[in-house]
Every structure is written in structure tokens, then in C-alpha cells.
Design a protein around this motif. Structure first.
Motif, PDB file in Angstrom:
ATOM      1  N   PHE A  95       0.680  -1.280  -0.649  1.00  0.00           N
ATOM      2  CA  PHE A  95      -0.321   0.372  -0.082  1.00  0.00           C
ATOM      3  C   PHE A  95       1.296   0.998   0.215  1.00  0.00           C
ATOM      4  CE2 PHE A  95      -2.694   2.934   2.239  1.00  0.00           C
ATOM      5  CZ  PHE A  95      -3.438   3.211   1.608  1.00  0.00           C
ATOM      6  N   TRP A  96       1.976   1.168   0.738  1.00  0.00           N
ATOM      7  CA  TRP A  96       2.369   2.750   0.956  1.00  0.00           C
ATOM      8  C   TRP A  96       3.461   2.707  -0.731  1.00  0.00           C
ATOM      9  CZ3 TRP A  96       0.429   3.829   4.396  1.00  0.00           C
ATOM     10  CH2 TRP A  96      -0.247   3.163   6.549  1.00  0.00           C
ATOM     11  N   LYS A  97       4.253   1.894  -1.070  1.00  0.00           N
ATOM     12  CA  LYS A  97       4.283   1.772  -2.554  1.00  0.00           C
ATOM     13  C   LYS A  97       3.713   2.296  -3.596  1.00  0.00           C
ATOM     14  CE  LYS A  97       9.030  -0.399  -1.074  1.00  0.00           C
ATOM     15  NZ  LYS A  97       9.597  -1.875  -1.823  1.00  0.00           N
ATOM     16  N   ASN A  98       2.454   2.037  -3.412  1.00  0.00           N
ATOM     17  CA  ASN A  98       0.925   2.293  -4.192  1.00  0.00           C
ATOM     18  C   ASN A  98       0.560   3.779  -4.405  1.00  0.00           C
ATOM     19  OD1 ASN A  98      -1.096  -0.715  -3.779  1.00  0.00           O
ATOM     20  ND2 ASN A  98       0.676  -0.114  -5.414  1.00  0.00           N
ATOM     21  N   LEU A  99       0.910   4.250  -2.983  1.00  0.00           N
ATOM     22  CA  LEU A  99       1.033   5.980  -3.522  1.00  0.00           C
ATOM     23  C   LEU A  99       1.886   6.985  -3.494  1.00  0.00           C
ATOM     24  CD1 LEU A  99      -1.062   5.370  -0.073  1.00  0.00           C
ATOM     25  CD2 LEU A  99      -2.267   5.044  -2.535  1.00  0.00           C
ATOM     26  N   THR A 100       1.810   8.079  -4.121  1.00  0.00           N
ATOM     27  CA  THR A 100       2.870   8.709  -4.222  1.00  0.00           C
ATOM     28  C   THR A 100       2.913  10.176  -4.342  1.00  0.00           C
ATOM     29  OG1 THR A 100       4.598   9.882  -5.783  1.00  0.00           O
ATOM     30  CG2 THR A 100       3.573   8.243  -6.267  1.00  0.00           C
ATOM     31  N   PRO A 101       2.656  11.176  -3.892  1.00  0.00           N
ATOM     32  CA  PRO A 101       2.665  12.578  -4.134  1.00  0.00           C
ATOM     33  C   PRO A 101       3.400  13.602  -5.577  1.00  0.00           C
ATOM     34  CG  PRO A 101       4.410  12.547  -2.938  1.00  0.00           C
ATOM     35  CD  PRO A 101       4.356  11.308  -2.811  1.00  0.00           C
ATOM     36  N   GLU A 102       4.155  12.437  -6.439  1.00  0.00           N
ATOM     37  CA  GLU A 102       3.842  12.927  -7.407  1.00  0.00           C
ATOM     38  C   GLU A 102       2.568  12.309  -9.178  1.00  0.00           C
ATOM     39  OE1 GLU A 102       7.667  10.873  -8.482  1.00  0.00           O
ATOM     40  OE2 GLU A 102       8.884  11.938  -6.549  1.00  0.00           O
ATOM     41  N   SER A 103       2.611  12.972  -9.621  1.00  0.00           N
ATOM     42  CA  SER A 103       2.259  12.493 -11.081  1.00  0.00           C
ATOM     43  C   SER A 103       2.048  11.806 -11.738  1.00  0.00           C
ATOM     44  CB  SER A 103       1.660  14.057 -11.156  1.00  0.00           C
ATOM     45  OG  SER A 103       0.923  13.928 -12.584  1.00  0.00           O
ATOM     46  N   THR A 104       1.812  11.082 -11.601  1.00  0.00           N
ATOM     47  CA  THR A 104       2.129   9.353 -12.675  1.00  0.00           C
ATOM     48  C   THR A 104       0.789   8.826 -13.913  1.00  0.00           C
ATOM     49  OG1 THR A 104       1.834   7.776 -11.051  1.00  0.00           O
ATOM     50  CG2 THR A 104       3.708   8.441 -10.197  1.00  0.00           C
ATOM     51  N   GLU A 105       1.201   8.390 -14.500  1.00  0.00           N
ATOM     52  CA  GLU A 105       0.453   7.454 -15.910  1.00  0.00           C
ATOM     53  C   GLU A 105       0.826   6.400 -15.948  1.00  0.00           C
ATOM     54  OE1 GLU A 105      -0.967   9.104 -18.636  1.00  0.00           O
ATOM     55  OE2 GLU A 105      -1.396  10.586 -17.605  1.00  0.00           O
ATOM     56  N   PRO A 106      -0.104   5.544 -16.075  1.00  0.00           N
ATOM     57  CA  PRO A 106       0.464   3.507 -16.231  1.00  0.00           C
ATOM     58  C   PRO A 106       1.208   3.523 -17.473  1.00  0.00           C
ATOM     59  CG  PRO A 106      -2.687   4.134 -16.150  1.00  0.00           C
ATOM     60  CD  PRO A 106      -1.544   5.976 -15.793  1.00  0.00           C
ATOM     61  N   SER A 107       1.995   2.848 -17.159  1.00  0.00           N
ATOM     62  CA  SER A 107       2.538   2.305 -18.528  1.00  0.00           C
ATOM     63  C   SER A 107       2.068   2.307 -19.772  1.00  0.00           C
ATOM     64  CB  SER A 107       3.074   1.532 -18.287  1.00  0.00           C
ATOM     65  OG  SER A 107       2.900   0.271 -18.361  1.00  0.00           O
ATOM     66  N   GLU A 108       2.334   1.993 -21.017  1.00  0.00           N
ATOM     67  CA  GLU A 108       1.706   1.883 -22.081  1.00  0.00           C
ATOM     68  C   GLU A 108       1.129   0.292 -22.198  1.00  0.00           C
ATOM     69  OE1 GLU A 108       0.372   3.766 -24.595  1.00  0.00           O
ATOM     70  OE2 GLU A 108       1.109   5.083 -23.337  1.00  0.00           O
ATOM     71  N   ALA A 109       1.805  -0.260 -21.647  1.00  0.00           N
ATOM     72  CA  ALA A 109       1.795  -1.997 -21.498  1.00  0.00           C
ATOM     73  C   ALA A 109       0.125  -2.302 -20.135  1.00  0.00           C
ATOM     74  CB  ALA A 109       2.414  -2.257 -20.940  1.00  0.00           C
ATOM     75  N   LEU A 110       0.436  -1.738 -18.999  1.00  0.00           N
ATOM     76  CA  LEU A 110      -0.377  -1.540 -18.064  1.00  0.00           C
ATOM     77  C   LEU A 110      -2.482  -1.126 -18.985  1.00  0.00           C
ATOM     78  CD1 LEU A 110      -1.332  -2.541 -15.385  1.00  0.00           C
ATOM     79  CD2 LEU A 110      -0.902  -0.317 -14.434  1.00  0.00           C
ATOM     80  N   LYS A 111      -2.046   0.260 -19.736  1.00  0.00           N
ATOM     81  CA  LYS A 111      -3.481   1.332 -19.890  1.00  0.00           C
ATOM     82  C   LYS A 111      -3.853   0.398 -20.502  1.00  0.00           C
ATOM     83  CE  LYS A 111      -1.566   5.633 -20.845  1.00  0.00           C
ATOM     84  NZ  LYS A 111      -1.734   6.648 -21.382  1.00  0.00           N
ATOM     85  N   LYS A 112      -2.873  -0.837 -21.715  1.00  0.00           N
ATOM     86  CA  LYS A 112      -3.639  -1.724 -22.815  1.00  0.00           C
ATOM     87  C   LYS A 112      -4.018  -2.541 -22.598  1.00  0.00           C
ATOM     88  CE  LYS A 112      -1.273  -1.765 -26.597  1.00  0.00           C
ATOM     89  NZ  LYS A 112      -0.612  -2.585 -27.323  1.00  0.00           N
ATOM     90  N   ALA A 113      -3.820  -3.196 -21.349  1.00  0.00           N
ATOM     91  CA  ALA A 113      -4.192  -4.131 -20.899  1.00  0.00           C
ATOM     92  C   ALA A 113      -5.867  -3.665 -19.709  1.00  0.00           C
ATOM     93  CB  ALA A 113      -3.900  -4.653 -19.280  1.00  0.00           C
ATOM     94  N   ILE A 114      -5.168  -2.581 -19.097  1.00  0.00           N
ATOM     95  CA  ILE A 114      -6.933  -1.841 -18.078  1.00  0.00           C
ATOM     96  C   ILE A 114      -8.003  -1.624 -19.354  1.00  0.00           C
ATOM     97  CG2 ILE A 114      -7.084   0.027 -17.236  1.00  0.00           C
ATOM     98  CD1 ILE A 114      -4.647   0.415 -15.720  1.00  0.00           C
TER      99      ILE A 114
END
Ligand SMILES: [Fe+2]
Length: 216
Positions: A95-114
Motif C-alpha cells: 500500500f505505501w508503495k502504491n501511493l505517491t505525491p508525484e503525478s504518474t501515469e500507467p505504462s502503455e502495456a498496463l493501459k492496454k490491459a486496463i
């Protein structure tokens, strides 16, 4: 002789394994404000997670003692404590690593799977939110990777049941819906907390977990 010495050394090494300890947060306690307050993060990390670790270490010590005496009955009786506290440690460490104050995006591979499983990132958020909000009592909502079908799945777990050990899904993104995760700030409105938490999801971490899960 050499082989015997090597086996003995390995046995000593495995017996002297260090107890579990609290992992450091990868950001400051106030870093996720205003989505998650410093007070919640401090208590959640230093009190709740630490308690799971303390109790897991105690249960493991008892298990070690029971197994060394061949006391199978006592070893079996420790299962609830190992499951609850071991699960609490595993879940919060993700859980701690799943969170961040930074702005992030899913990778292209993850986006495709989503897109394939949920029609897009918004579809994933909608389904994961609904499942997480719907957990009765305390538990977790998860986005996991199913190795059997090579696809993304949403699941919920009661209490601190760890996702992989209880469902076979590899955890990618977990939402802690225990009241201790949000009550100080969101009171009884779990839905507002779940909606807000997507603002601080670390999609880079989720994408890396996805890559690793696929290669298993
Ligand atoms: Fe928690």
C-alpha cells in the motif's frame, strides 16, 4: 565434508533470519496531503503497521518453538495470527508503495490491459471504487493480475487476508478500506476517501508490479 559444512551453514543462516521490521515510507508523512493527512499516515504507519509486524514476529517465534518440538497442534493453532498479522504486514508494505505525491501515469502495456479488461482507466476506477466501497466491515479492494487467464481482475479481501495467498491473484494496487485508513479525515464517508485516493496512486509502481507479474 564440504557439502555437510555448507548445509550446516545454510541452516544456521535460515534460523537466524532477522525478524520483520517496519519498512520506511518512500515519502514524508505529510506528502499525500490534502488527500491523506499527516495524522492518518503517521498513525497508520507507525502504530497500525508496526503492530502487525510486532504480532507477526511473536507468532513466528511461537511457530518456530512449536515446530522444533514437533508440536503440530500448537503450530496449527497459530494460523489465524499468522494470516492476520502476516497479511497486515504484506498488504501495508504494498500500500505505501502504491501511493505517491508525484503525478504518474500507467505504462502503455498496463493501459492496454486496463482497456482490455475495463474499457479504460475510468472504467477501472469505477469498478475498483465500487468493490472497495462495498467491502463489508474491514478489508481491502484490489486490482490484481490473474496468471491463469493472463488478465487483470478486481477482487476484495476481508480483514487482512493477503490477495495472492487467498485468491491466487498477484497484487498490483490495493485500497485499504479499514476505518483506520480514513476515519480521522473522512469520518464515515468511505466513498469520498476511495474517490480521492486515485489522486495519489503511484501508477509507476503499479505498472512495474504488472510487468513483474506477467513475467512470473
Ligand atoms: Fe491499514
Amino acid at each position: 565434508m564440504f557439502a555437510l559444512r555448507r548445509i550446516t551453514t545454510n541452516a544456521v543462516k535460515s534460523n537466524s533470519r532477522a525478524a520483520h521490521s517496519l519498512p520506511e515510507l518512500p515519502y514524508a508523512y505529510e506528502a499525500l496531503e490534502p488527500i491523506i493527512s499527516r495524522d492518518i499516515m503517521t498513525l497508520h504507519h507507525t502504530k497500525h503497521h508496526q503492530t502487525y509486524i510486532t504480532n507477526l514476529n511473536a507468532a513466528e517465534e511461537k511457530l518456530k518453538a512449536a515446530l522444533s518440538k514437533g508440536d503440530v497442534s500448537t503450530a496449527i493453532s497459530l494460523e489465524p495470527a499468522l494470516r492476520f498479522n502476516g497479511g497486515g504486514h504484506l498488504n501495508h508494505s504494498i500500500f505505501w508503495k502504491n501511493l505517491t505525491p508525484e503525478s504518474t501515469e500507467p505504462s502503455e502495456a498496463l493501459k492496454k490491459a486496463i482497456e482490455c479488461s475495463f474499457g479504460g482507466v475510468q472504467g477501472l476506477k469505477d469498478q475498483l471504487s465500487a468493490s472497495s466501497i462495498g467491502v463489508q466491515g474491514s478489508g481491502w479492494g484490489w486490482l490484481g493480475y490473474c496468471p491463469k487467464s493472463s488478465s487483470l481482475k478486481i477482487a476484495t479481501c476481508a480483514n487482512q487476508d493477503p490477495l495472492q495467498a487467498t485468491t491466487g491473484l498477484i497484487p498490483l494496487l490495493g485500497i485499504d478500506v479499514w476505518e483506520h485508513a480514513y476515519y480521522l479525515q473522512y469520518k464515515n464517508v468511505r466513498a469520498d476517501y476511495v474517490k480521492a485516493i486515485f489522486e495519489v496512486v503511484n501508477w509507476k509502481d503499479v505498472s512495474e508490479r504488472f510487468d513483474k507479474a506477467k513475467s512470473c
